[in-house]
Design a protein around this motif. Structure first.
Motif: not given
Length: 410
Positions: A52, A214, A216, A260, A275
């Protein structure tokens, strides 16, 4: 025979490159592997460049790391009755690697990173005596991604980031041909080519509280272009005109995916992660190869693939036993994108379960070592292979993957 020959040739080369030899695994960070390869919702270490880019801005220290894994895999095959012949692959050791570096000035919300890693790459070796030797003897492929990345921290809770991906790789396959010379020896064909492509990786990281985070991430499809690959045939002189040594062009698409991730710290020592990843395999409706000269009477070949989009579900945990020592465990369930009728010996894919564990030890504030072990077992699967030109039968795959990484903070 010519049409079937070329259909098998096309499906073997391209599907192999797309699916990393039938046991595609994610090995982009040793901490994350130990936790079931979770990491999208966490800011664990420099491997955030891959997992990420948005989380990269939340790393407290600059640093770099390098890690390597060893893929030890076996594929067993049982022929469809009445022959009931058996075979077992003798795959060489695979050594995918990942290296990352992250740097940012003190108190700056901006961080820069670089990742070099191998998300696709493996080897499958069946030999030249098994019943499927006209479909595949040996396949070796590799894709190396080079990803410069930038990440920006917005306030204390949000991070965004993106990286440009340049991919370079190679593919080599060998198989027998159903033709013989005067001594009764079967012919053979070898395809060897280099490929390159471009893409990107982008992510958002959000940490509303100290306990919850969190993330994405979106990784784009990468179109790997092979131009001027070598086709080398070994056949009787009388067949040389039908099977010339020539060149081929192809496009090898590597799929996009979106993930996610959630991170949760119920205590200071325990970190939990989950995940969910969607892999967009449906891009593979059909595959095409173009030859500079006709091979087996054809200037090109196409084969239907019709893969399905699938999901991978991951869970992981880390427990900080002491300030220096951490234990990790995790697992995942990976659905296969290969529909019935499309199984091939270089990608005898099936639904898979991965179970992992790991540990980390800090020798000092700057130097750390992390180790992991991942076991993957795929469901036993029978397939007629009537839509792919593959080899009908039952396949079973098991994979053992130890790994080690060294990191340095500065």
């Amino acid at each position: 025979m010519k049409r079937k020959l070329m259909a098998v040739l096309g499906s073997v080369l391209l599907s192999g490159a797309a699916q990393a030899g039938g046991f595609q695994v994610n090995l982009q960070g040793q901490k994350q592997i130990g936790m079931g390869h979770t990491g999208t919702g966490l800011a664990l270490d420099e491997a955030s460049v891959f997992f990420n880019p948005g989380a990269m801005s939340h790393l407290r220290e600059n640093g770099f790391q390098i890690g390597v894994s060893g893929i030890i895999s076996k594929i067993a095959y049982l022929e469809k009755a009445p022959g009931n012949a058996t075979a077992e692959s003798d795959n060489p050791l695979g050594t995918p690697f990942a290296g990352y570096g992250v740097y940012g000035k003190d108190e700056s919300p901006l961080k820069f990173g670089l990742g070099v890693y191998t998300p696709f790459g493996s080897s499958v070796k069946w030999g030249n005596q098994w019943i499927g030797r006209f479909g595949l003897n040996e396949l070796t492929l590799q894709a190396i991604f080079i990803q410069p990345t930038v990440s920006y921290k917005i306030g204390d809770k949000v991070g965004i980031g993106a990286g440009f991906v340049y991919s370079t790789g190679m593919v080599n396959l060998k198989r027998n041909l159903p033709v013989q010379n005067g001594q009764g020896e079967e012919g053979s064909i070898e395809l060897d080519g280099r490929a390159s492509g471009f893409g990107f990786n982008a992510g958002i990281f959000f940490q509303p509280t100290e306990k919850l985070s969190v993330g994405v991430t979106y990784r784009s499809k990468v179109e790997m272009e092979v131009e001027g690959g070598d086709v080398t045939n070994k056949v009787a002189p009388s067949l040389a005109n039908r099977f010339p040594n020539t060149e081929f062009d192809a496009t090898l698409p590597l799929p996009s995916n979106i993930t996610l991730g959630l991170g949760f710290k119920p205590t200071e020592k325990l970190t939990l992660a989950a995940d969910v990843q969607r892999v967009n395999w449906s891009a593979y409706e059909k595959l095409r190869f173009d030859f500079k000269e006709a091979v087996g009477g054809n200037n090109f070949t196409e084969s239907a693939r019709n893969y399905e989009d699938v999901y991978i579900y991951r869970l992981g945990a880390q427990y900080q036993v002491t300030d220096a020592f951490a234990l990790r465990a995790g697992g995942y369930y990976d659905n296969t994108p290969v529909q019935a009728g499309y199984l091939t010996p270089e990608t005898p894919d099936a639904n898979a379960i991965g179970i992992s564990g790991g540990l980390g030890y800090k020798f000092s504030d700057k130097f750390q070592v992390d180790a992991s072990f991942l076991y993957i077992t795929k469901e036993e699967r029978f397939d007629e292979a009537d839509k792919s030109g593959g080899i009908a039968g039952t396949y079973k795959t098991n994979v053992y993957i130890p790994g080690l990484a060294l990191s340095y903070k500065f």
